[in-house]
Design an enzyme around this catalytic site. Structure first.
Site: not given
Ligand code: PEP
Length: 249
Positions: A9-11, A93, A95, A163, A169, A209, A230
């Site tokens: 997921n590049w967000k 998600h 976010e 998640e 993050g 993470s 992410g």
């Molecule tokens: C995500 O955005 O779904 C995610 C898991 O981010 P990260 O790997 O940076 O924690």
């Protein structure tokens, strides 16, 4: 045989200059033993899909509207994502749930819309730190799963990503036992709804993470069928070892 899935997921990151990462990934994994999905920002989906058309990488969106078209300024529909070359879309998600006040009911409607467009819905759920500390994790997961997953889920049209919000993050990850508890719970709850074969066909991803350093340990956990990544999906030098770890799991 269910194929494992490494999803990135590049967000809200990435421009045309970033697309070279996809070519590097394809060159590093020309014939992977797992599925690989990259969800770039919507602005890059057409180019990303064209660049990866002849290789194993799949391209996905990060969100879709519930309606196929209409007066929804700034939104993108599931049929538009499919038309752009996406084969999947992240739904719900944390976010989106937090920043855009997305409810479980809305997430379910978006998943239905994704299915109608022929997209695989990657439905995300997870508890906040306050909920975990209040020992509410499994209750929260149960409520989110029950209300975010519409009837009609199959292994082909649905992926569930667990998640924990506090792990996204932050560099924090749950313990092996905490991840196993939630993934085993998700599998059992899906079996209540879909029967065991139906539940076993749905891939359960862990997200939060995931890095090259912890990937192998996470992929060894029961009922973890892959990861939603992410930050570490932005650079092929980080994502490639995660893919390799999943191939070897
Ligand atoms: C995500 O955005 O779904 C995610 C898991 O981010 P990260 O790997 O940076 O924690």
């Amino acid at each position: 045989m269910k194929r494992k899935l490494a999803a990135g997921n590049w967000k809200m990151n990435g421009t045309n200059a970033t697309l070279g990462e996809l070519q590097t990934l394809t060159a590093a994994h020309p014939d992977p033993r797992i599925d690989i999905l990259i969800c770039p920002p919507a602005t890059l989906i057409v180019q990303a899909a064209a660049l990866t058309a002849d290789g194993p990488l799949m391209i996905g969106g990060q969100d879709c509207h519930t309606a196929p078209s209409g007066a929804h300024t700034g939104d993108i529909s599931a049929p538009m994502l499919a038309d752009a070359g996406a084969s999947a879309v992240l739904i719900g998600h944390s976010e989106r749930r937090e920043n855009h006040h997305e409810t479980n009911a809305l997430v379910a409607d978006k998943a239905t819309s994704a299915w109608s467009a022929g997209l695989t819905a990657v439905i995300c759920l997870g508890e906040t730190l306050a909920q975990r500390e209040a020992a509410q994790t499994l209750d929260v997961i149960a409520t989110q799963l029950d209300a975010s997953l519409p009837g009609g889920a199959t292994g082909a049209n649905t992926v569930i990503a667990y998640e924990p919000v506090w792990a996204i993050g932050t560099g924090l990850t749950p313990t092996t036992a905490q991840i196993a508890e939630v993934h085993d719970f998700l599998r059992a709850r899906l079996a209540d709804r879909l029967g065991e074969p139906g539940a076993n066909a749905i891939r359960l991803l862990y997200g939060g993470s995931v890095k090259p350093a912890n990937a192998a340990k996470i992929f060894a956990i029961s009922n973890v069928d892959g990861a939603l990544v992410g930050g570490a999906s932005l650079k092929s030098s980080d994502f490639s070892p995660i893919i390799s770890a999943l191939e070897q799991a």
